[in-house]
Design a protein around this motif. Structure first.
Motif, PDB file in Angstrom:
ATOM      1  N   ARG A   1       0.844  -1.131  -0.058  1.00 47.68           N
ATOM      2  CA  ARG A   1       0.003   0.038  -0.073  1.00 47.68           C
ATOM      3  C   ARG A   1       0.835   1.126  -0.085  1.00 47.68           C
ATOM      4  N   GLU A   2       2.054   1.187   0.218  1.00 46.68           N
ATOM      5  CA  GLU A   2       3.111   2.420   0.340  1.00 46.68           C
ATOM      6  C   GLU A   2       2.468   3.244   1.435  1.00 46.68           C
ATOM      7  N   ARG A   3       2.359   2.781   2.581  1.00 44.65           N
ATOM      8  CA  ARG A   3       1.952   3.665   3.685  1.00 44.65           C
ATOM      9  C   ARG A   3       1.921   2.801   5.006  1.00 44.65           C
ATOM     10  N   PRO A   4       1.905   3.331   5.933  1.00 46.49           N
ATOM     11  CA  PRO A   4       2.450   2.738   7.247  1.00 46.49           C
ATOM     12  C   PRO A   4       1.053   1.776   7.734  1.00 46.49           C
ATOM     13  N   VAL A   5       1.252   0.610   8.122  1.00 45.11           N
ATOM     14  CA  VAL A   5       0.272  -0.125   8.833  1.00 45.11           C
ATOM     15  C   VAL A   5       0.684  -0.320  10.274  1.00 45.11           C
ATOM     16  N   PRO A   6       0.251   0.459  11.024  1.00 48.65           N
ATOM     17  CA  PRO A   6       0.672   0.390  12.853  1.00 48.65           C
ATOM     18  C   PRO A   6       0.148  -0.846  13.332  1.00 48.65           C
ATOM     19  N   ARG A   7      -0.641  -1.600  13.119  1.00 45.94           N
ATOM     20  CA  ARG A   7      -0.997  -2.652  13.853  1.00 45.94           C
ATOM     21  C   ARG A   7      -1.792  -3.869  13.051  1.00 45.94           C
ATOM     22  N   ALA A   8      -1.994  -5.123  13.576  1.00 49.06           N
ATOM     23  CA  ALA A   8      -2.509  -6.388  13.034  1.00 49.06           C
ATOM     24  C   ALA A   8      -3.225  -6.805  14.240  1.00 49.06           C
ATOM     25  N   LEU A   9      -4.091  -7.557  13.808  1.00 51.91           N
ATOM     26  CA  LEU A   9      -4.877  -8.421  15.056  1.00 51.91           C
ATOM     27  C   LEU A   9      -4.614  -9.839  14.675  1.00 51.91           C
ATOM     28  N   VAL A  10      -4.734 -10.550  15.798  1.00 47.59           N
ATOM     29  CA  VAL A  10      -4.618 -12.072  15.911  1.00 47.59           C
ATOM     30  C   VAL A  10      -5.997 -12.580  16.478  1.00 47.59           C
ATOM     31  N   GLU A  11      -6.630 -13.493  15.716  1.00 49.98           N
ATOM     32  CA  GLU A  11      -8.052 -13.833  15.991  1.00 49.98           C
ATOM     33  C   GLU A  11      -7.717 -15.342  16.602  1.00 49.98           C
ATOM     34  N   TYR A  12      -8.137 -15.653  17.526  1.00 52.01           N
ATOM     35  CA  TYR A  12      -8.284 -17.017  18.011  1.00 52.01           C
ATOM     36  C   TYR A  12      -9.869 -17.405  18.125  1.00 52.01           C
ATOM     37  N   PRO A  13     -10.058 -17.869  17.072  1.00 49.92           N
ATOM     38  CA  PRO A  13     -11.424 -17.935  16.794  1.00 49.92           C
ATOM     39  C   PRO A  13     -12.279 -19.178  17.722  1.00 49.92           C
ATOM     40  N   THR A  14     -11.233 -20.338  17.780  1.00 50.52           N
ATOM     41  CA  THR A  14     -11.787 -21.426  18.561  1.00 50.52           C
ATOM     42  C   THR A  14     -12.037 -21.048  20.221  1.00 50.52           C
ATOM     43  N   HIS A  15     -11.736 -19.910  20.620  1.00 48.45           N
ATOM     44  CA  HIS A  15     -11.916 -19.340  21.881  1.00 48.45           C
ATOM     45  C   HIS A  15     -12.799 -17.880  21.773  1.00 48.45           C
ATOM     46  N   GLY A  16     -12.975 -17.329  20.362  1.00 48.68           N
ATOM     47  CA  GLY A  16     -13.652 -16.264  20.434  1.00 48.68           C
ATOM     48  C   GLY A  16     -12.987 -14.967  21.181  1.00 48.68           C
ATOM     49  N   VAL A  17     -11.506 -15.033  20.812  1.00 52.98           N
ATOM     50  CA  VAL A  17     -10.499 -13.909  21.448  1.00 52.98           C
ATOM     51  C   VAL A  17      -9.817 -13.339  20.412  1.00 52.98           C
ATOM     52  N   ILE A  18      -9.682 -12.221  20.396  1.00 54.67           N
ATOM     53  CA  ILE A  18      -8.994 -11.238  19.625  1.00 54.67           C
ATOM     54  C   ILE A  18      -8.221 -10.312  20.077  1.00 54.67           C
ATOM     55  N   ARG A  19      -6.684 -10.412  19.763  1.00 59.10           N
ATOM     56  CA  ARG A  19      -5.792  -9.689  20.340  1.00 59.10           C
ATOM     57  C   ARG A  19      -5.191  -8.613  19.263  1.00 59.10           C
TER      58      ARG A  19
END
Length: 249
Positions: free
Chosen positions: A173-191
């Motif tokens: 994208r030629e632009r900063p991406v300051p974060r990402a998400l990690v999904e743990y779907p078998t627990h319904g948890v997102i970090r």
């Protein structure tokens, strides 16, 4: 666009962050495909809206690793997120990214809500529609892990993988991406994994490890990791499968 010859697969970075010796054996066995249980767990990450009000019987039929009441409670918290609508219906899914140093799949890319109202400035740079000169909001890639989340934060293999995906998307994208998400779907948890100095250092350290890998690396000192490695017979320790913990593929 095909990745350059010296580009590292993001899945290999995740393996190396866990144990460089395990990556050596995976390369030797040409072991790159995720097993069926990983694929099934990832599908759950696209079912949050249906599952957060599902009956116990429905939840027990899905690859979910907590009891139904806990799962619905976890998804209720997810539903309070500002990005919930985009999590359940992402604009982009299973996107192959090619960055400067690595390549691999972002399982979801959440485009910013007001991306459509951003416009290009005369010199070709991006600016906000309000005209205040601020850059438009960044997209957020996600990594789906079929394993168990830690009590807080994200396991290092997924943390390195999340940074790698964010950096690859930023390169495209030629632009900063300051974060990402990690999904743990078998627990319904997102970090959330932010591209802090510490997290970027872990990524760069792992990238260097993979690029300098030669021969069979030394065994790591953390024997608790050996209990979750599928290459125990080659390495000499007893283990169980690790693929579902790393979310490879």
């Amino acid at each position: 666009m095909p990745p350059p010859e010296d580009s590292i697969p993001i899945a290999q970075l995740a393996r190396a962050a866990y144990c460089p010796r395990q990556l050596h054996y995976a390369r030797r066995e040409d072991d790159h495909e995720p097993p069926p249980d990983v694929t099934a767990a990832r599908e759950v990450a696209f079912e949050y809206e249906r599952l957060r009000t599902a009956r116990d019987e429905t939840l027990r039929d899905r690859p979910i690793d907590v009891d139904p009441e806990t799962y619905r409670s976890n998804l209720a918290r997810v539903a309070e997120r500002d990005d919930y609508d985009r999590l359940v219906d992402p604009g982009i899914r299973e996107r192959f990214l090619v960055g400067r140093d690595c390549h691999g799949v972002a399982h979801k890319i959440l485009e910013p809500v007001d991306a459509a109202v951003s416009e290009a400035s005369p010199n070709g740079s991006r600016k906000s529609a309000s005209g205040d000169g601020a850059p438009p909001p960044a997209p957020t890639p996600t990594v789906i892990s079929p394993g168990d989340p830690p009590p807080r934060g994200v396991w290092e293999p997924q943390r390195v993988r999340a940074v790698a995906v964010a950096k690859a998307l930023a390169w495209e994208r030629e632009r900063p991406v300051p974060r990402a998400l990690v999904e743990y779907p078998t627990h319904g948890v997102i970090r959330t994994v932010r591209l802090t100095t510490r997290n970027k250092s872990a990524y760069r350290r792992t990238l260097w490890t993979v690029r300098s890998l030669s021969g069979v690396p030394s065994r790591i000192g953390d024997e608790s990791k050996c209990a979750a490695c599928e290459y125990r017979e080659q390495c000499g320790t007893k283990t169980r499968s690790l693929k579902t913990m790393l979310g490879l593929g």
